[in-house]
Design a protein around this motif. Structure first.
Motif, PDB file in Angstrom:
ATOM      1  N   PRO A  18       0.900  -1.161   0.062  1.00  0.00           N
ATOM      2  CA  PRO A  18      -0.131   0.015  -0.013  1.00  0.00           C
ATOM      3  C   PRO A  18       0.710   1.258   0.073  1.00  0.00           C
ATOM      4  O   PRO A  18       0.476   2.367  -0.549  1.00  0.00           O
ATOM      5  CB  PRO A  18      -0.909  -0.268   1.257  1.00  0.00           C
ATOM      6  CG  PRO A  18      -0.241  -0.957   1.870  1.00  0.00           C
ATOM      7  CD  PRO A  18       0.539  -2.211   1.112  1.00  0.00           C
ATOM      8  N   ALA A  19       1.947   1.197   0.566  1.00  0.00           N
ATOM      9  CA  ALA A  19       2.788   2.317   0.533  1.00  0.00           C
ATOM     10  C   ALA A  19       3.203   2.895  -1.007  1.00  0.00           C
ATOM     11  O   ALA A  19       3.323   4.028  -1.280  1.00  0.00           O
ATOM     12  CB  ALA A  19       3.964   2.294   1.513  1.00  0.00           C
ATOM     13  N   LEU A  67      -4.471   4.701   1.460  1.00  0.00           N
ATOM     14  CA  LEU A  67      -3.274   3.586   1.293  1.00  0.00           C
ATOM     15  C   LEU A  67      -2.256   3.801   2.410  1.00  0.00           C
ATOM     16  O   LEU A  67      -1.886   2.849   2.853  1.00  0.00           O
ATOM     17  CB  LEU A  67      -3.071   3.714  -0.217  1.00  0.00           C
ATOM     18  CG  LEU A  67      -3.778   3.076  -1.201  1.00  0.00           C
ATOM     19  CD1 LEU A  67      -3.368   3.566  -2.557  1.00  0.00           C
ATOM     20  CD2 LEU A  67      -3.710   1.714  -1.086  1.00  0.00           C
ATOM     21  N   ARG A  68      -1.871   5.119   2.438  1.00  0.00           N
ATOM     22  CA  ARG A  68      -0.944   5.337   3.535  1.00  0.00           C
ATOM     23  C   ARG A  68      -1.092   5.074   4.875  1.00  0.00           C
ATOM     24  O   ARG A  68      -0.369   4.280   5.729  1.00  0.00           O
ATOM     25  CB  ARG A  68      -0.316   6.740   3.499  1.00  0.00           C
ATOM     26  CG  ARG A  68       0.858   7.044   2.635  1.00  0.00           C
ATOM     27  CD  ARG A  68       1.458   8.541   2.826  1.00  0.00           C
ATOM     28  NE  ARG A  68       0.530   9.557   2.825  1.00  0.00           N
ATOM     29  CZ  ARG A  68       0.203  10.192   1.645  1.00  0.00           C
ATOM     30  NH1 ARG A  68       0.745   9.703   0.550  1.00  0.00           N
ATOM     31  NH2 ARG A  68      -0.737  11.034   1.325  1.00  0.00           N
ATOM     32  N   VAL A 103      -7.863  -3.663   2.319  1.00  0.00           N
ATOM     33  CA  VAL A 103      -8.932  -3.966   1.009  1.00  0.00           C
ATOM     34  C   VAL A 103      -9.615  -2.983   0.845  1.00  0.00           C
ATOM     35  O   VAL A 103      -9.982  -2.840  -0.346  1.00  0.00           O
ATOM     36  CB  VAL A 103      -9.616  -5.368   1.831  1.00  0.00           C
ATOM     37  CG1 VAL A 103     -10.938  -5.428   1.085  1.00  0.00           C
ATOM     38  CG2 VAL A 103      -8.796  -6.453   2.094  1.00  0.00           C
ATOM     39  N   GLU A 104     -10.166  -1.911   1.702  1.00  0.00           N
ATOM     40  CA  GLU A 104     -11.128  -0.859   1.183  1.00  0.00           C
ATOM     41  C   GLU A 104     -10.176   0.085   0.292  1.00  0.00           C
ATOM     42  O   GLU A 104     -10.680   0.639  -0.678  1.00  0.00           O
ATOM     43  CB  GLU A 104     -11.459  -0.254   2.548  1.00  0.00           C
ATOM     44  CG  GLU A 104     -12.742  -1.076   3.379  1.00  0.00           C
ATOM     45  CD  GLU A 104     -13.118  -0.494   4.363  1.00  0.00           C
ATOM     46  OE1 GLU A 104     -12.687   0.721   4.865  1.00  0.00           O
ATOM     47  OE2 GLU A 104     -13.660  -1.012   5.486  1.00  0.00           O
ATOM     48  N   ALA A 105      -8.924   0.328   0.949  1.00  0.00           N
ATOM     49  CA  ALA A 105      -8.120   1.099   0.068  1.00  0.00           C
ATOM     50  C   ALA A 105      -7.957   0.589  -1.554  1.00  0.00           C
ATOM     51  O   ALA A 105      -8.036   1.415  -2.533  1.00  0.00           O
ATOM     52  CB  ALA A 105      -6.826   1.504   0.425  1.00  0.00           C
ATOM     53  N   LYS A 106      -7.556  -0.814  -1.686  1.00  0.00           N
ATOM     54  CA  LYS A 106      -7.526  -1.324  -2.795  1.00  0.00           C
ATOM     55  C   LYS A 106      -8.709  -1.155  -3.715  1.00  0.00           C
ATOM     56  O   LYS A 106      -8.699  -0.988  -5.021  1.00  0.00           O
ATOM     57  CB  LYS A 106      -7.031  -2.550  -2.526  1.00  0.00           C
ATOM     58  CG  LYS A 106      -5.442  -2.831  -2.224  1.00  0.00           C
ATOM     59  CD  LYS A 106      -5.039  -4.112  -1.941  1.00  0.00           C
ATOM     60  CE  LYS A 106      -5.058  -5.189  -2.900  1.00  0.00           C
ATOM     61  NZ  LYS A 106      -4.387  -6.505  -2.448  1.00  0.00           N
ATOM     62  N   ARG A 107      -9.955  -1.620  -2.888  1.00  0.00           N
ATOM     63  CA  ARG A 107     -11.161  -1.543  -3.760  1.00  0.00           C
ATOM     64  C   ARG A 107     -11.305  -0.195  -4.325  1.00  0.00           C
ATOM     65  O   ARG A 107     -11.768  -0.020  -5.543  1.00  0.00           O
ATOM     66  CB  ARG A 107     -12.249  -1.936  -2.845  1.00  0.00           C
ATOM     67  CG  ARG A 107     -12.494  -3.316  -2.534  1.00  0.00           C
ATOM     68  CD  ARG A 107     -13.836  -3.506  -2.187  1.00  0.00           C
ATOM     69  NE  ARG A 107     -13.668  -4.929  -1.551  1.00  0.00           N
ATOM     70  CZ  ARG A 107     -13.673  -6.061  -2.405  1.00  0.00           C
ATOM     71  NH1 ARG A 107     -13.574  -6.060  -3.558  1.00  0.00           N
ATOM     72  NH2 ARG A 107     -13.738  -7.126  -1.657  1.00  0.00           N
ATOM     73  N   HIS A 108     -11.137   1.124  -3.478  1.00  0.00           N
ATOM     74  CA  HIS A 108     -11.365   2.443  -4.003  1.00  0.00           C
ATOM     75  C   HIS A 108     -10.413   2.628  -5.184  1.00  0.00           C
ATOM     76  O   HIS A 108     -10.730   3.233  -6.184  1.00  0.00           O
ATOM     77  CB  HIS A 108     -11.173   3.344  -3.074  1.00  0.00           C
ATOM     78  CG  HIS A 108     -12.120   3.463  -1.834  1.00  0.00           C
ATOM     79  ND1 HIS A 108     -12.094   3.599  -0.530  1.00  0.00           N
ATOM     80  CD2 HIS A 108     -13.799   2.861  -2.185  1.00  0.00           C
ATOM     81  CE1 HIS A 108     -13.403   3.498  -0.023  1.00  0.00           C
ATOM     82  NE2 HIS A 108     -14.128   3.024  -0.698  1.00  0.00           N
ATOM     83  N   LEU A 113      -9.148   3.476 -10.873  1.00  0.00           N
ATOM     84  CA  LEU A 113      -8.524   2.987 -12.103  1.00  0.00           C
ATOM     85  C   LEU A 113      -9.360   2.656 -13.413  1.00  0.00           C
ATOM     86  O   LEU A 113      -9.281   2.865 -14.443  1.00  0.00           O
ATOM     87  CB  LEU A 113      -7.845   1.992 -11.900  1.00  0.00           C
ATOM     88  CG  LEU A 113      -6.413   2.408 -10.971  1.00  0.00           C
ATOM     89  CD1 LEU A 113      -5.597   1.165 -10.618  1.00  0.00           C
ATOM     90  CD2 LEU A 113      -5.572   3.482 -11.808  1.00  0.00           C
ATOM     91  N   ARG A 114     -10.577   1.859 -12.889  1.00  0.00           N
ATOM     92  CA  ARG A 114     -11.344   1.392 -13.933  1.00  0.00           C
ATOM     93  C   ARG A 114     -12.222   2.392 -14.505  1.00  0.00           C
ATOM     94  O   ARG A 114     -12.352   2.440 -15.522  1.00  0.00           O
ATOM     95  CB  ARG A 114     -12.658   0.189 -13.308  1.00  0.00           C
ATOM     96  CG  ARG A 114     -13.092  -0.744 -14.114  1.00  0.00           C
ATOM     97  CD  ARG A 114     -13.979  -1.567 -13.301  1.00  0.00           C
ATOM     98  NE  ARG A 114     -14.871  -1.126 -12.139  1.00  0.00           N
ATOM     99  CZ  ARG A 114     -14.421  -1.771 -10.924  1.00  0.00           C
ATOM    100  NH1 ARG A 114     -13.732  -2.647 -10.718  1.00  0.00           N
ATOM    101  NH2 ARG A 114     -15.215  -1.114  -9.863  1.00  0.00           N
ATOM    102  N   ASP A 115     -12.864   3.290 -13.640  1.00  0.00           N
ATOM    103  CA  ASP A 115     -13.498   4.491 -14.190  1.00  0.00           C
ATOM    104  C   ASP A 115     -12.847   5.442 -15.207  1.00  0.00           C
ATOM    105  O   ASP A 115     -13.155   6.022 -15.868  1.00  0.00           O
ATOM    106  CB  ASP A 115     -13.923   5.431 -13.022  1.00  0.00           C
ATOM    107  CG  ASP A 115     -15.059   4.621 -12.216  1.00  0.00           C
ATOM    108  OD1 ASP A 115     -15.650   3.624 -12.608  1.00  0.00           O
ATOM    109  OD2 ASP A 115     -15.436   5.025 -11.049  1.00  0.00           O
ATOM    110  N   THR A 116     -11.432   5.579 -14.914  1.00  0.00           N
ATOM    111  CA  THR A 116     -10.503   6.415 -15.496  1.00  0.00           C
ATOM    112  C   THR A 116      -9.929   5.986 -16.861  1.00  0.00           C
ATOM    113  O   THR A 116      -9.511   6.648 -17.582  1.00  0.00           O
ATOM    114  CB  THR A 116      -9.459   7.249 -14.811  1.00  0.00           C
ATOM    115  OG1 THR A 116      -8.607   6.054 -14.061  1.00  0.00           O
ATOM    116  CG2 THR A 116     -10.206   8.301 -13.521  1.00  0.00           C
TER     117      THR A 116
END
Length: 134
Positions: A18-19, A67-68, A103-108, A113-116
């Motif tokens: 995550p870092a 993520l941090r 998990v929440e940070a990765k989902r967001h 990424l998918r949206d952009t």
């Protein structure tokens, strides 16, 4: 004498993920902000585009912060007294919270990424057309 922590150590070592994602997400925000500066604000359409990029850059920064925070929580697991394959340690609320934060940070980030991605494809196409058109 207890065995060295494996679960806690493992989570702490995985905090690098995550870092690193936070750094990449920050870099994406910076790139969007540079693009905003380059927009011609005399064009009324650019003002709307500017607002979209502003919101996107802010979303990237929010996710980088998330993520941090996940990395910090995972790194803090190093201090939990855990033996190898200690199910009590794995079920420890701090361990669960640290992993949930990741998990929440990765989902967001995944959703962002998918949206952009489609917009990025369109922008790349436009850049290629502009390059080959001259």
């Amino acid at each position: 004498m207890s065995e060295p922590s494996t679960c806690g150590q493992g989570l702490a070592e995985n905090a690098a993920l995550p870092a690193s994602l936070a750094k990449v997400t920050e870099a994406m925000a910076a790139m969007l902000e540079r693009h905003m500066i380059a927009l011609d604000m005399t064009d009324p359409r650019s003002a709307a585009e500017h607002a979209v990029y502003d919101e996107l850059a802010a979303a990237h920064r929010r996710i980088a912060d998330q993520l941090r925070a996940a990395a910090d929580r995972m790194d803090a697991q190093r201090d939990l007294p855990m033996g190898p394959h200690d199910m009590a340690a794995i079920a420890h609320p701090a361990t669960t919270q640290a992993f949930q934060a990741l998990v929440e940070a990765k989902r967001h980030l995944l959703a962002l990424l998918r949206d952009t991605a489609d917009e990025d494809d369109a922008m790349l196409e436009m850049m290629r057309d502009a390059t080959h058109g001259h």
